[in-house]
Enzyme design. Structure first.
Site, mmCIF file in Angstrom:
data_model
loop_
_atom_site.group_PDB
_atom_site.id
_atom_site.type_symbol
_atom_site.label_atom_id
_atom_site.label_comp_id
_atom_site.label_asym_id
_atom_site.label_seq_id
_atom_site.Cartn_x
_atom_site.Cartn_y
_atom_site.Cartn_z
ATOM 1 N N GLY A 126 0.803 -1.225 0.000
ATOM 2 C CA GLY A 126 0.000 0.000 0.000
ATOM 3 C C GLY A 126 0.832 1.270 0.000
ATOM 4 O O GLY A 126 0.532 2.234 -0.703
ATOM 5 N N LYS A 157 2.674 3.710 12.163
ATOM 6 C CA LYS A 157 1.615 3.843 11.146
ATOM 7 C C LYS A 157 1.218 5.315 11.006
ATOM 8 O O LYS A 157 1.135 5.850 9.909
ATOM 9 C CB LYS A 157 0.398 3.009 11.587
ATOM 10 C CG LYS A 157 -0.405 2.426 10.437
ATOM 11 C CD LYS A 157 -1.597 1.639 10.945
ATOM 12 C CE LYS A 157 -1.444 0.138 10.951
ATOM 13 N NZ LYS A 157 -1.228 -0.479 9.659
ATOM 14 N N LYS A 205 -9.659 -14.362 -2.537
ATOM 15 C CA LYS A 205 -9.573 -13.331 -3.587
ATOM 16 C C LYS A 205 -10.652 -13.557 -4.645
ATOM 17 O O LYS A 205 -11.235 -12.598 -5.171
ATOM 18 C CB LYS A 205 -8.163 -13.311 -4.188
ATOM 19 C CG LYS A 205 -7.132 -12.718 -3.207
ATOM 20 C CD LYS A 205 -5.710 -12.682 -3.729
ATOM 21 C CE LYS A 205 -4.788 -12.031 -2.684
ATOM 22 N NZ LYS A 205 -3.374 -11.990 -3.074
HETATM 23 P P1 NDP Z 1 0.209 -5.883 4.772
HETATM 24 O O1 NDP Z 1 0.348 -7.053 5.669
HETATM 25 O O2 NDP Z 1 1.363 -4.969 4.681
HETATM 26 O O3 NDP Z 1 -1.123 -5.087 5.220
HETATM 27 C C1 NDP Z 1 -1.693 -4.125 4.382
HETATM 28 C C2 NDP Z 1 -2.741 -3.310 5.106
HETATM 29 O O4 NDP Z 1 -3.873 -4.096 5.400
HETATM 30 C C3 NDP Z 1 -2.351 -2.748 6.459
HETATM 31 O O5 NDP Z 1 -1.446 -1.714 6.331
HETATM 32 C C4 NDP Z 1 -3.709 -2.321 6.981
HETATM 33 O O6 NDP Z 1 -4.115 -1.078 6.442
HETATM 34 C C5 NDP Z 1 -4.624 -3.364 6.367
HETATM 35 N N1 NDP Z 1 -5.130 -4.260 7.405
HETATM 36 C C6 NDP Z 1 -4.507 -5.314 7.974
HETATM 37 N N2 NDP Z 1 -5.290 -5.845 8.920
HETATM 38 C C7 NDP Z 1 -6.420 -5.111 8.962
HETATM 39 C C8 NDP Z 1 -7.604 -5.159 9.743
HETATM 40 N N3 NDP Z 1 -7.800 -6.106 10.672
HETATM 41 N N4 NDP Z 1 -8.559 -4.228 9.519
HETATM 42 C C9 NDP Z 1 -8.387 -3.273 8.562
HETATM 43 N N5 NDP Z 1 -7.285 -3.184 7.800
HETATM 44 C C10 NDP Z 1 -6.316 -4.084 8.007
HETATM 45 O O7 NDP Z 1 -0.189 -6.399 3.289
HETATM 46 P P2 NDP Z 1 0.766 -6.733 2.075
HETATM 47 O O8 NDP Z 1 1.239 -5.480 1.454
HETATM 48 O O9 NDP Z 1 1.760 -7.755 2.505
HETATM 49 O O10 NDP Z 1 -0.252 -7.469 1.076
HETATM 50 C C11 NDP Z 1 -0.998 -6.753 0.121
HETATM 51 C C12 NDP Z 1 -1.391 -7.703 -1.010
HETATM 52 O O11 NDP Z 1 -0.202 -8.224 -1.648
HETATM 53 C C13 NDP Z 1 -2.206 -8.914 -0.588
HETATM 54 O O12 NDP Z 1 -3.214 -9.157 -1.524
HETATM 55 C C14 NDP Z 1 -1.206 -10.064 -0.607
HETATM 56 O O13 NDP Z 1 -1.789 -11.318 -0.865
HETATM 57 C C15 NDP Z 1 -0.284 -9.636 -1.723
HETATM 58 N N6 NDP Z 1 1.077 -10.179 -1.566
HETATM 59 C C16 NDP Z 1 1.686 -10.699 -2.682
HETATM 60 C C17 NDP Z 1 2.965 -11.194 -2.596
HETATM 61 C C18 NDP Z 1 3.641 -11.715 -3.833
HETATM 62 O O14 NDP Z 1 4.778 -12.198 -3.747
HETATM 63 N N7 NDP Z 1 3.022 -11.636 -4.984
HETATM 64 C C19 NDP Z 1 3.710 -11.214 -1.320
HETATM 65 C C20 NDP Z 1 2.992 -10.601 -0.230
HETATM 66 C C21 NDP Z 1 1.719 -10.112 -0.362
HETATM 67 P P3 NDP Z 1 -3.879 0.361 7.129
HETATM 68 O O15 NDP Z 1 -2.754 0.951 6.348
HETATM 69 O O16 NDP Z 1 -5.176 1.059 6.933
HETATM 70 O O17 NDP Z 1 -3.568 0.134 8.549
#
Ligand code: NDP
Length: 312
Positions: free
Chosen positions: A16, A44, A138
């Protein structure tokens, strides 16, 4: 033409924060959701404030407050969600149902990009337990988007470079092995690695593009389509050190997850599909898809040789 206003949900996350930066860099008025649940999470909050200093507007709403979320979404033309979805961090893909409901009610969003950024889940109906939950969740979000008739783009970004490349595709580490490397089968299956900042750039480029409307955009940088053996060879050349190769047959690799924690089991099954089965490269992109480097040839994507230099 005025630039589309982009709302980023999950903006402080690993992907993000890159989406926020790319949106600002492309000149979009950029809104970032700030959830009241931020509480005492000082890191954050400071990241959100740094986005604000760079020109983003913070929009307060909780995913648990439907009316507030509708009001936030109503201020944007495009919503990009980077909701968590990796078991080694946290997996909350299903929470996006609330976002889909809000987008449906607001009715003004011209494009929604849900949190995907990996393997195309529609090609993973055969996926192994327990890792298939990533793809199933997804797909459930996709169904909700399509039932609600929300214009969308799905981004299939393949392997995030930092998770898969400098560690030479090893699990449970992010840094290059020093002596031995585990090689999946013969190590000759083609996999695709993408710099995470490039993923964000291509994602933002796609948001106003009619060629990606209601399609899957696959990110397949030609020079980053590599076998594990090729990745190892690149690192050996960079580091000047030859590693011992330990070849692991598929059944032995899958058996290695027995008795381990869920995050590791999910990881093993994903690795199996990528490195043994070749699920990232064993298909041609059809009419329901488009390829990012062909759509946006001016983007200078990062080659994995350059990416790995950071780890020397
Ligand atoms: P993160 O673990 O960094 O989390 C992203 C955001 O999700 C957080 O910053 C938070 O937003 C929000 N979030 C988490 N928990 C909650 C909750 N309980 N309630 C509301 N919001 C929440 O995510 P990633 O960046 O690792 O993953 C993003 C995407 O990338 C996913 O779809 C994942 O599957 C994919 N991915 C793909 C990979 C690849 O190799 N292709 C590797 C890793 C991930 P906020 O900023 O608002 O707090």
């Amino acid at each position: 033409m005025e630039e589309s206003r982009v709302l980023v949900v999950g903006g402080t996350g690993y992907m993000g924060r890159r989406i926020v930066r790319a949106s600002l860099a492309e000149g979009h008025p950029t809104l970032v959701l700030i959830r009241p649940e931020v509480g005492l999470d000082i890191d954050k909050l400071q990241m959100l404030l740094s986005f604000k200093a760079q020109g983003a507007r913070l929009v307060e709403a909780s995913l648990d407050d439907h009316a507030g979320l509708v009001a936030a979404v109503a201020q944007a033309d495009v919503v990009v969600s980077a909701m968590s979805g990796a078991h080694n961090r946290s997996h909350n893909i299903h929470l996006q149902h609330k976002l889909v409901e809000a987008i449906k009610e607001a009715g003004n969003v011209k494009r929604f990009i849900p949190s995907e950024f990996g393997v195309d889940p529609s090609r993973m109906r055969h996926a192994l337990e327990p890792g298939r939950v990533t793809f199933d969740d997804k797909m459930e979000i996709r169904r909700a988007i399509e039932v609600a008739n929300i214009p969308h783009t799905y981004v299939s970004a393949n392997c995030f470079a930092a998770y898969f490349c400098p560690n030479l595709c090893q699990m449970r580490t992010l840094v290059p092995p020093k002596e031995k490397v585990q090689v999946y089968g013969d190590g000759n299956v083609k996999v695709i690695f993408v710099d995470e900042d490039d993923i964000a750039t291509y994602t933002i480029k796609s948001i106003d593009d009619p060629r990606t409307l209601n399609k899957t955009m696959y990110i397949r940088p030609q020079e980053n389509i590599l076998t594990q053996n090729e990745v190892i060879a690149k690192w050996e050349k960079l580091s000047g050190k030859i590693l011992e190769k330990v070849h692991v047959p598929a059944d032995e690799f899958l058996a290695s997850m027995e008795g381990t924690d869920l995050a590791n089991q999910v990881g093993v099954t994903h690795y199996y599909h990528f490195f043994y089965e070749g699920c990232l490269t064993n298909f041609e992109i059809g009419d329901d898809g488009a390829e990012a480097t062909l759509l946006y040839p001016k983007v200078q994507y990062t080659r994995m040789d350059d990416y790995m230099k950071m780890y020397l």
